[in-house]
Design a protein around this motif. Structure first.
Motif, PDB file in Angstrom:
ATOM      1  N   GLU A  35       0.849  -1.185   0.000  1.00 14.53           N
ATOM      2  CA  GLU A  35       0.000   0.000   0.000  1.00 14.53           C
ATOM      3  C   GLU A  35       0.889   1.241   0.000  1.00 14.53           C
ATOM      4  O   GLU A  35       1.890   1.292   0.692  1.00 14.53           O
ATOM      5  N   ARG A  36       0.492   2.227  -0.794  1.00 14.11           N
ATOM      6  CA  ARG A  36       1.198   3.505  -0.829  1.00 14.11           C
ATOM      7  C   ARG A  36       0.124   4.590  -0.826  1.00 14.11           C
ATOM      8  O   ARG A  36      -0.750   4.582  -1.679  1.00 14.11           O
ATOM      9  N   ARG A  37       0.191   5.488   0.172  1.00 14.18           N
ATOM     10  CA  ARG A  37      -0.837   6.514   0.271  1.00 14.18           C
ATOM     11  C   ARG A  37      -0.256   7.778   0.890  1.00 14.18           C
ATOM     12  O   ARG A  37       0.774   7.725   1.564  1.00 14.18           O
ATOM     13  N   MET A  44       4.429  10.758   2.141  1.00 11.46           N
ATOM     14  CA  MET A  44       3.814   9.502   1.708  1.00 11.46           C
ATOM     15  C   MET A  44       4.143   8.410   2.727  1.00 11.46           C
ATOM     16  O   MET A  44       5.154   8.465   3.413  1.00 11.46           O
ATOM     17  N   ARG A  86      -6.350  -6.208   3.614  1.00 10.15           N
ATOM     18  CA  ARG A  86      -6.278  -5.621   2.273  1.00 10.15           C
ATOM     19  C   ARG A  86      -5.445  -6.486   1.328  1.00 10.15           C
ATOM     20  O   ARG A  86      -5.737  -6.584   0.138  1.00 10.15           O
TER      21      ARG A  86
END
Length: 92
Positions: A35-37, A44, A86
């Motif tokens: 996951e990258r957000r 980030m 996820r």
């Protein structure tokens, strides 16, 4: 991928080492993050597992060239549970 590490001025070593996270572990997560957000305050957040299976979160500002890693640390149990959930959904 050009990765730079923030150096703790007190110790002269990368800040991630203060959290018992090696530079190699950070590279593992950044190579294939689950996951990258965007974080709440700008930088980030990349989350994922190392080759050894350790879960990590890596904090870095978004830049067009290179990745200046601020820090990395193991997430808490609730965060890991969410990441696993996820990850299972992603496989479907």
């Amino acid at each position: 991928m050009d990765i730079e590490f923030y150096v703790n001025p007190r110790t002269g070593e990368p800040h991630c080492l203060d959290h018992d996270v090696t530079e190699e572990a950070v590279v593992d997560v950044l190579d294939a993050p689950l996951e990258r957000r965007p974080g709440n305050e700008g930088p980030m957040i990349a989350s994922g597992q190392t080759r050894e299976g350790r879960w990590l979160r890596v904090i870095y500002p978004e830049r067009p060239t290179g990745i200046p890693v601020i820090t990395a640390f193991p997430p808490g149990p609730k965060t890991i549970a969410g990441l696993r959930r996820r990850k299972r959904r992603k496989k479907r």
